[in-house]
Enzyme design. Sequence first.
Site, PDB file in Angstrom:
ATOM      1  N   GLN A  61      40.441  11.462  77.043  1.00 49.24           N
ATOM      2  CA  GLN A  61      41.257  10.698  78.005  1.00 49.24           C
ATOM      3  C   GLN A  61      42.319  11.621  78.605  1.00 49.24           C
ATOM      4  OE1 GLN A  61      42.329   6.542  76.305  1.00 49.24           O
ATOM      5  NE2 GLN A  61      41.899   7.812  74.504  1.00 49.24           N
ATOM      6  N   PRO A  68      48.575   9.676  62.908  1.00 47.00           N
ATOM      7  CA  PRO A  68      49.621   9.465  61.883  1.00 47.00           C
ATOM      8  C   PRO A  68      49.969   7.991  61.714  1.00 47.00           C
ATOM      9  CG  PRO A  68      50.534  10.534  63.852  1.00 47.00           C
ATOM     10  CD  PRO A  68      49.069  10.436  64.041  1.00 47.00           C
ATOM     11  N   CYS A 124      39.379  15.799 103.442  1.00 46.30           N
ATOM     12  CA  CYS A 124      38.025  16.364 103.620  1.00 46.30           C
ATOM     13  C   CYS A 124      37.238  16.402 102.322  1.00 46.30           C
ATOM     14  CB  CYS A 124      38.140  17.784 104.213  1.00 46.30           C
ATOM     15  SG  CYS A 124      38.829  18.996 103.062  1.00 46.30           S
ATOM     16  N   ASP A 177      44.920  17.440  80.351  1.00 47.02           N
ATOM     17  CA  ASP A 177      45.639  18.707  80.186  1.00 47.02           C
ATOM     18  C   ASP A 177      44.738  19.937  80.119  1.00 47.02           C
ATOM     19  OD1 ASP A 177      46.352  17.573  76.806  1.00 47.02           O
ATOM     20  OD2 ASP A 177      44.595  18.648  77.524  1.00 47.02           O
ATOM     21  N   CYS A 186      45.993  20.642 102.093  1.00 49.74           N
ATOM     22  CA  CYS A 186      44.689  21.324 102.029  1.00 49.74           C
ATOM     23  C   CYS A 186      44.694  22.524 102.989  1.00 49.74           C
ATOM     24  CB  CYS A 186      43.610  20.319 102.442  1.00 49.74           C
ATOM     25  SG  CYS A 186      41.968  21.030 102.596  1.00 49.74           S
ATOM     26  N   CYS A 191      41.935  21.618 105.928  1.00 46.76           N
ATOM     27  CA  CYS A 191      42.108  20.605 106.994  1.00 46.76           C
ATOM     28  C   CYS A 191      43.540  20.106 107.107  1.00 46.76           C
ATOM     29  CB  CYS A 191      41.168  19.422 106.752  1.00 46.76           C
ATOM     30  SG  CYS A 191      41.735  18.349 105.409  1.00 46.76           S
ATOM     31  N   GLY A 231      44.015  10.635  67.936  1.00 45.01           N
ATOM     32  CA  GLY A 231      45.272  10.561  68.693  1.00 45.01           C
ATOM     33  C   GLY A 231      45.262   9.630  69.884  1.00 45.01           C
ATOM     34  N   THR A 232      44.812   8.377  69.649  1.00 43.08           N
ATOM     35  CA  THR A 232      44.849   7.423  70.749  1.00 43.08           C
ATOM     36  C   THR A 232      45.195   6.035  70.236  1.00 43.08           C
ATOM     37  OG1 THR A 232      43.591   6.433  72.585  1.00 43.08           O
ATOM     38  CG2 THR A 232      42.313   7.102  70.643  1.00 43.08           C
ATOM     39  N   HIS A 280      39.303  10.674  82.377  1.00 43.71           N
ATOM     40  CA  HIS A 280      40.336  10.359  83.370  1.00 43.71           C
ATOM     41  C   HIS A 280      40.519  11.505  84.356  1.00 43.71           C
ATOM     42  CE1 HIS A 280      42.253   7.314  80.371  1.00 43.71           C
ATOM     43  NE2 HIS A 280      41.333   6.752  81.107  1.00 43.71           N
TER      44      HIS A 280
HETATM   45  N1  APR Z   1      48.464  13.803  66.042  1.00 41.03           N
HETATM   46  C1  APR Z   1      47.591  12.777  66.254  1.00 41.03           C
HETATM   47  N2  APR Z   1      47.917  11.608  66.866  1.00 41.03           N
HETATM   48  C2  APR Z   1      49.198  11.483  67.263  1.00 41.03           C
HETATM   49  C3  APR Z   1      50.174  12.492  67.078  1.00 41.03           C
HETATM   50  C4  APR Z   1      49.753  13.691  66.445  1.00 41.03           C
HETATM   51  N3  APR Z   1      50.614  14.697  66.217  1.00 41.03           N
HETATM   52  N4  APR Z   1      51.361  12.041  67.584  1.00 41.03           N
HETATM   53  C5  APR Z   1      51.128  10.804  68.070  1.00 41.03           C
HETATM   54  N5  APR Z   1      49.839  10.456  67.871  1.00 41.03           N
HETATM   55  C6  APR Z   1      49.144   9.217  68.237  1.00 41.03           C
HETATM   56  C7  APR Z   1      50.036   8.012  68.334  1.00 41.03           C
HETATM   57  O1  APR Z   1      50.140   7.379  67.056  1.00 41.03           O
HETATM   58  C8  APR Z   1      49.255   7.145  69.330  1.00 41.03           C
HETATM   59  O2  APR Z   1      48.256   6.392  68.654  1.00 41.03           O
HETATM   60  O3  APR Z   1      48.625   9.423  69.534  1.00 41.03           O
HETATM   61  C9  APR Z   1      48.569   8.187  70.215  1.00 41.03           C
HETATM   62  C10 APR Z   1      49.271   8.368  71.564  1.00 41.03           C
HETATM   63  O4  APR Z   1      49.090   7.164  72.258  1.00 41.03           O
HETATM   64  P1  APR Z   1      49.232   7.144  73.847  1.00 41.03           P
HETATM   65  O5  APR Z   1      50.417   7.946  74.229  1.00 41.03           O
HETATM   66  O6  APR Z   1      49.107   5.726  74.285  1.00 41.03           O
HETATM   67  O7  APR Z   1      47.970   7.996  74.330  1.00 41.03           O
HETATM   68  P2  APR Z   1      46.527   7.489  74.700  1.00 41.03           P
HETATM   69  O8  APR Z   1      46.053   6.478  73.695  1.00 41.03           O
HETATM   70  O9  APR Z   1      45.700   8.692  74.886  1.00 41.03           O
HETATM   71  O10 APR Z   1      46.757   6.767  76.123  1.00 41.03           O
HETATM   72  C11 APR Z   1      45.598   6.357  76.809  1.00 41.03           C
HETATM   73  O11 APR Z   1      46.965   5.699  78.687  1.00 41.03           O
HETATM   74  O12 APR Z   1      48.666   6.042  80.214  1.00 41.03           O
HETATM   75  C12 APR Z   1      47.289   6.131  80.005  1.00 41.03           C
HETATM   76  O13 APR Z   1      45.867   7.591  81.167  1.00 41.03           O
HETATM   77  C13 APR Z   1      46.818   7.553  80.139  1.00 41.03           C
HETATM   78  O14 APR Z   1      44.970   8.625  78.980  1.00 41.03           O
HETATM   79  C14 APR Z   1      46.147   7.848  78.796  1.00 41.03           C
HETATM   80  C15 APR Z   1      45.839   6.455  78.288  1.00 41.03           C
END
Ligand code: APR
Length: 250
Positions: free
Chosen positions: A106, A220, A135, A109, A153, A156, A193-194, A124
């Site tokens: 997602q 975490p 263009c 970077d 651009c 264009c 990490g999401t 994304h």
């Molecule tokens: N290691 C692993 N996970 C971590 C760490 C770490 N050091 N620090 C934080 N986290 C976890 C948090 O606990 C949380 O679950 O990463 C997650 C970050 O959540 P978000 O910031 O909501 O990121 P994400 O889930 O990728 O967001 C999804 O939301 O705003 C949109 O397009 C944007 O792609 C993004 C989407």
Amino acid sequence: MSGLVYDDQIQETADLLRSAKRTIAFTGAGISVESGIPPFRGPDGLWAKYDPQVLSIDYFFRFPEEAWRGISEIFYKHFQEARPNAAHLLLARMEKNNLLSRIITQNIDGLHQKAGSTEVVEYHGSSQRLVCTQCGDYMAFYQEILQTLPPQCGKCGGLLKPDFIFFGEMIPEKANIESTRETRIADVWIVIGTTGEVVPASMLPWEAKSHKAAIVEINPHPSAYTEMVTDIFLQGTAVEIAQMLEKALF
Ligand code: APR
């Protein structure tokens, strides 16, 4: 073991990864936190400091200069110095050793590619490319482009846009098709990490689970997945857990 993760969970995960037919990593902002890129949500998240409106597509077209100013401050400022961390590098090493087939990220970077991963679906899009809204020409991002905002651009004169999706835009078609296919054919998903809160990306692990995939989660904190679809919850940061997994796998 640090935190709440125990040897047997790491060993179980390593065995699962070695015996899997096809493993996918699904990553969110958390995997890049230890590379110095703030997450979106949580106490020091970007959305606690900035208005997400700056990433809405109609705001971008109505106020391109302000939108670009916000985008460079929220994203490009952090991306310039960010380097892949042990978690990005582990996924790249797993790919090289046929332990990982693909990453669906997602994140915008570009750190997975910088770590050496080649099979990366950018769900994304990516901040490392720009696209002309007039263009349709694509070009690589380079830091100097931020000297005159909004960038135009060279071909264009049209307004350039980062090639990641804004709120209100569709998921890139190819990424959508490839990701949906993986929910059907991969038997292990490592979710790193999401929060699992932003659709449609967040639906992918649910779909994978409905096709009998095993879900390993690295975070975490518990997420929307932990109680519902996660089979092995490796509670810890991406770098901490990656270091443990690396020892168990190689
Ligand atoms: N290691 C692993 N996970 C971590 C760490 C770490 N050091 N620090 C934080 N986290 C976890 C948090 O606990 C949380 O679950 O990463 C997650 C970050 O959540 P978000 O910031 O909501 O990121 P994400 O889930 O990728 O967001 C999804 O939301 O705003 C949109 O397009 C944007 O792609 C993004 C989407």
